[in-house]
Design an enzyme around this catalytic site. Structure first.
Site, PDB file in Angstrom:
ATOM      1  CD  GLU A 467      -3.071  -0.987   2.180  1.00 55.05           C
ATOM      2  OE1 GLU A 467      -2.948  -0.173   3.107  1.00 55.05           O
ATOM      3  OE2 GLU A 467      -4.059  -1.722   2.037  1.00 55.05           O
ATOM      4  CD  GLU A 543      -3.599  -5.853   4.135  1.00 55.11           C
ATOM      5  OE1 GLU A 543      -2.383  -5.732   3.909  1.00 55.11           O
ATOM      6  OE2 GLU A 543      -4.253  -5.020   4.795  1.00 55.11           O
TER       7      GLU A 543
HETATM    8  C1  GAL Z   1      -4.354  -2.311   5.425  1.00 54.37           C
HETATM    9  C2  GAL Z   1      -2.889  -2.342   5.803  1.00 54.37           C
HETATM   10  C3  GAL Z   1      -2.650  -3.195   7.019  1.00 54.37           C
HETATM   11  C4  GAL Z   1      -3.629  -2.856   8.099  1.00 54.37           C
HETATM   12  C5  GAL Z   1      -5.025  -3.045   7.555  1.00 54.37           C
HETATM   13  C6  GAL Z   1      -6.110  -2.826   8.561  1.00 54.37           C
HETATM   14  O1  GAL Z   1      -4.677  -1.293   4.582  1.00 54.37           O
HETATM   15  O2  GAL Z   1      -2.147  -2.861   4.737  1.00 54.37           O
HETATM   16  O3  GAL Z   1      -1.351  -3.007   7.496  1.00 54.37           O
HETATM   17  O4  GAL Z   1      -3.424  -1.562   8.487  1.00 54.37           O
HETATM   18  O5  GAL Z   1      -5.195  -2.127   6.506  1.00 54.37           O
HETATM   19  O6  GAL Z   1      -7.358  -2.989   7.954  1.00 54.37           O
END
Ligand code: GAL
Length: 851
Positions: A467, A543
């Site tokens: 990200e 993710e």
């Molecule tokens: C994502 C990020 C993670 C965590 C997650 C929580 O955007 O990559 O590290 O912060 O959100 O939802």
């Protein structure tokens, strides 16, 4: 495995009840799994290979906190002009320095987890205190952000002429290393390994002094990162002619039913004479039998030069590495010059193919396999970032129990023992570096990661970052260049694996073009369109989810900072059912990585103080399953599964409608309330079934049918009050090596021996004999009790105690009893863990024991 029928179970005498199945499942089956894994190389002694010696440098350090602002409280370090003016002048790293008031401890060590929680929300949304779990570490807390480690060690005169290295697997974060009064070097990131050649600074046949100043004031991430030397340290001695660090590569390629091994390494000559050297490889199977040998041509190597050495070997009918059969091989790589072995190392590797197909998803060894992954940070209850090796396998066992077959090392280079556990236990990995940058530091971290782990069969994806919104958007032009440089470097070092990044966005510009496979974070609306537009790019969920829930809680209550266990999710996320229905039903999606397997300290979403950890975990900080765990077990696991929730202790809510859910992969589920059927429901593919039930104390029971037969049942009963404690351990026999741990589950029981799912009693622990208590936890994201005190309140009926063996074989006795509160007596629980004599791995001798 085929589904088991009721008749099979009855005739086999197996227990039919799913509640006992569930009770046994995550914990006891993990225990069984781990028992089968008892030959972990990290815990058992690794036999020395050849003339190289590698000693664990973890035991017997002295430690004190320093101060980031006040030199007078920081060993006088930092007064200014004279600090680095003369080589050899640092008195704290010489004989005669008095460290008797310092504490004695063993590594790995995380001092942040020992600190009290501090409420400080200044800094707004990006507040580092909050994101790091409200521990007083950072520039605003100079008194608790610097730590000093010191120890003596002896080097015999016979080592003269050898190269002597101190090697760190990782520390948090800025480390200055001093030896014998000399400044040796500096490291400034929290995750990459680093090492220094001490050869010129050593006093041979004498005592030596090493001092580390570790400054955790700066952070690398937005999650808990710990503080201190939280991974292993090693002292390595080699001949002046030696193998290069992480230069040895075994690169298998599978051809039909044989495999070719391309073998390569680099030999360095730090001796006084030019030399010529050749390298031999001996390839061993898992039982230690030699299955291939090879030898490189002799190379001449000038003084201070190096030479690549290569060879090829063939293996007939290799045992492939897979998630079901994680077959490993090892290669013993030996350098010979002047007819003498000069250096050697053992490299573990596996043989497998991994392919991402844009149309058909992921294939391991030619077989289609969905990536059923979780992202994980690296901390655990009780110990913070400083995990004993065994805990890595414990955590992986918990994840595997729900059918998780892959992990993403978000968002940093992992601890070696986590990777080794994945190799050994058959869990695939997306291995991620912390800094997305082509600056020298960023590329160095990436290079170390790829070189360090490129022989690990578990790794199927290198990730160059997560990200990077600027590099995907306003700085897309730079993003493309940075990503291109990073991907190129990965390909140079390892042409066998795909390179990717976790991208939260449409993947249309910036870093994405350079990537081999395209990862989407969240945003379920985007992959379909991208797939249509880019038919030749393979996709997966880098993710997903970010579902949130508090273990054992069934209401979202901002006054108590709890999140309900049915459908809690952040606005940008998806419930397990939402994301897996998406990824699980598209052939071209390779699968994905849910955020997160374990809860972790920091990022206490969706609440702030007094929450101190995240609620994203599918299991809590201890590894106790939340209800979402059973969604995954049903749809990721291979066995029949049935899970009924919530508990049935709703005192005071008689007559209220309570949602009752069942996660199951069976055909149908029937629900009984106090023995009356509420009817059967068909279980939707990748879904769940639910009822609304008027609460009446007693019991609810789910019966799961397959092919018309009841296969599993699970019951929730209204329990009585807590009258007793139960202690169970993941293993009751561990190694007496000063490192191994047993993980204990603490439960509250009612008069009938049933676990009380709402109990919150404070329990005290006495640990005596051949072990020590190293941490406690309960999985409550809002609990600010100490991780180190020998007591803990139960959270919704559970707590965890981690005990570590000393080096003396014997028994560890653990006693759990009611502690410090009025009320009815509880029957205490006692448990004994046997610690068995093992050959310990070589360690640097502690000269001076605790003062
Ligand atoms: C994502 C990020 C993670 C965590 C997650 C929580 O955007 O990559 O590290 O912060 O959100 O939802």
């Amino acid at each position: 495995m085929p589904f088991i029928t009721r008749r099979d179970l009855l005739s086999s005498g197996l227990v039919l009840s799913a509640s006992s199945f569930a009770a046994r499942s995550a914990f006891a089956r993990t225990a069984a799994l781990l028992a089968a894994e008892s030959t972990e190389p990290s815990v058992a002694a690794i036999p020395a290979v050849g003339p190289r010696e590698r000693f664990l440098f973890d035991f017997g350090w002295k430690f004190t906190l320093g101060n980031d602002c006040d030199p007078s409280k920081d060993l006088g370090f930092g007064y200014g002009q004279s600090d680095f003016s003369k080589t050899g002048d640092f008195k704290f790293a010489k004989a005669g320095f008095d460290d008797s008031a310092w504490r004695t401890l063993d590594l790995p060590h995380d001092w942040a987890v020992e600190l009290p929680f501090v409420h400080d929300d200044s800094g707004g949304r990006d507040n580092a205190m909050k994101s790091h779990g409200y521990k007083p570490v950072g520039r605003r807390f100079p008194e608790t952000s610097v730590g000093w480690y010191r120890r003596e060690f002896e080097i015999p005169s016979s080592d003269l002429g050898r190269r002597i290295w101190v090697e760190f697997d990782g520390a948090f974060r800025d480390v200055l290393v001093f030896v014998n009064g000399c400044f040796i070097g500096r490291n400034d990131n929290g995750y990459a390994p680093f090492r220094f050649d001490l050869t010129d600074f050593i006093a041979y046949g004498a005592k030596n002094y090493i001092v580390l100043r570790v400054d955790a004031s700066f952070g690398d991430g937005w999650f808990y990162e710990g503080a201190g030397v939280y991974r292993h340290v090693w002292l390595t001695k080699t001949d002046a002619v030696h193998l290069g660090k992480w230069d040895t590569v075994v690169r298998p390629s599978v051809n039909g039913d044989s495999a070719t091994l391309a073998l390569a390494t680099i030999v360095c000559n730090e001796g006084k004479q030019p030399t010529s050297a050749k390298v031999t490889w001996k390839v061993l199977d898992a039982r230690g039998a030699t299955v291939a040998t090879a030898e490189s041509p002799e190379q001449s190597i000038p003084v201070d030069g190096s030479a690549p050495c290569t060879a090829t070997a063939t293996l007939a009918s290799p045992a492939l590495w897979s998630v079901d059969e994680p077959n490993l091989y090892s290669a013993i790589v030996t350098v010979e010059s002047d007819g003498q072995p000069r250096d050697a190392e053992r490299v573990s590797f596996g043989i497998r193919t991994a392919l991402f197909d844009p149309e058909k998803g992921f294939f391991l060894n030619g077989k289609s396999l969905k990536i059923q992954g979780t992202c994980n940070h690296q901390d655990h209850a009780g110990v913070g970032a400083a995990l004993p090796d065994r805990l890595q396998a414990f955590r992986l066992g918990v994840l595997r129990e729900m059918g998780c077959n892959a992990v993403r090392t978000s968002h940093n280079m992992p601890t070696p023992e986590w990777v080794e556990a994945c190799d050994r236990m058959g869990v695939m990995m997306m291995c991620e570096t912390r800094q997305m940058s082509s600056n020298p530091g960023g590329l160095e971290q990436l290079e170390l990661m790829v070189k360090r782990y490129r022989n690990s069969p578990s790794i199927i994806i290198w990730s160059i970052g997560n990200e990077e919104f600027l590099l995907q958007g306003p700085m897309a032009e730079q993003g493309a260049k940075i990503a291109t440089a990073m991907v190129r470097r990965c390909h140079e070092l390892d042409p066998t694996r795909v390179v990717s990044a976790a991208v939260n966005g449409n993947n249309e510009k910036g870093v994405s073009d350079a990537l081999d496979i395209i990862g989407f974070n969240y945003n379920l609306k985007l992959p379909d369109a991208f797939h249509k537009e880019h038919l030749r790019r393979a996709l997966y969920g880098s993710e997903t989810s970010s579902a949130i829930s508090t273990r054992g809680e069934y209401a979202t209550d901002p006054l108590r900072n709890t999140v309900n266990s049915y459908d809690g999710v952040v606005p940008w996320g998806e419930t397990p059912e939402e994301w897996w229905t998406f990824y699980g039903s598209r052939d071209w999606e390779a699968g994905g990585f849910a955020w997160t397997g374990f809860d972790y300290r920091g990022e206490p979403t969706p609440y702030g103080w007094p929450s101190i950890n995240s609620q994203f975990g599918i299991v809590d900080m201890c590894g106790f399953p939340k209800d979402y765990f059973y969604y995954y077990r049903a749809w990721w696991g291979k066995e029949p599964s049935l899970h009924l929730f919530p508990h049935w202790n709703w005192h005071g809510r008689e007559g209220d409608q309570i949602p009752v859910w069942v996660y199951s992969n069976l055909d149908e589920v029937e629900l009984f309330v106090n023995a009356t059927s509420l009817g059967r429901q068909k279980v939707p593919h990748l879904g769940h079934v639910q009822w609304n039930v008027k609460y009446d104390p007693g019991a609810i029971e789910a019966r799961g049918y397959k092919g018309g037969e009841v296969v599993l049942t699970e019951k929730r009963e209204t329990t009585g009050p807590t009258v007793a404690i139960r202690l169970t351990a993941d293993r009751t026999e561990i190694n007496a090596d000063g490192e191994d741990v047993a993980v204990l589950k603490v439960e509250a029981l009612d008069r009938e021996g049933r676990a009380v799912p709402t109990a919150g009693n404070v329990i005290g622990f006495k640990v005596s004999g051949a072990g020590v208590l190293i941490g406690v936890g309960n999985g409550d994201p809002n609990c600010q009790e100490s991780d180190k005190d020998p007591k803990r309140s139960l959270f919704n009926g559970l707590a965890q105690v981690i005990v570590q063996a000393t080096k003396e074989p014997g028994e560890i006795h653990i006693e759990a009893s009611k502690e410090g509160w009025d009320g009815p007596e509880l029957t205490p629980a006692k448990l004994a863990i046997t610690t068995k004599k093992v050959e310990m791995r070589p360690a640097v001798h502690v000269i001076r024991e605790q003062s």
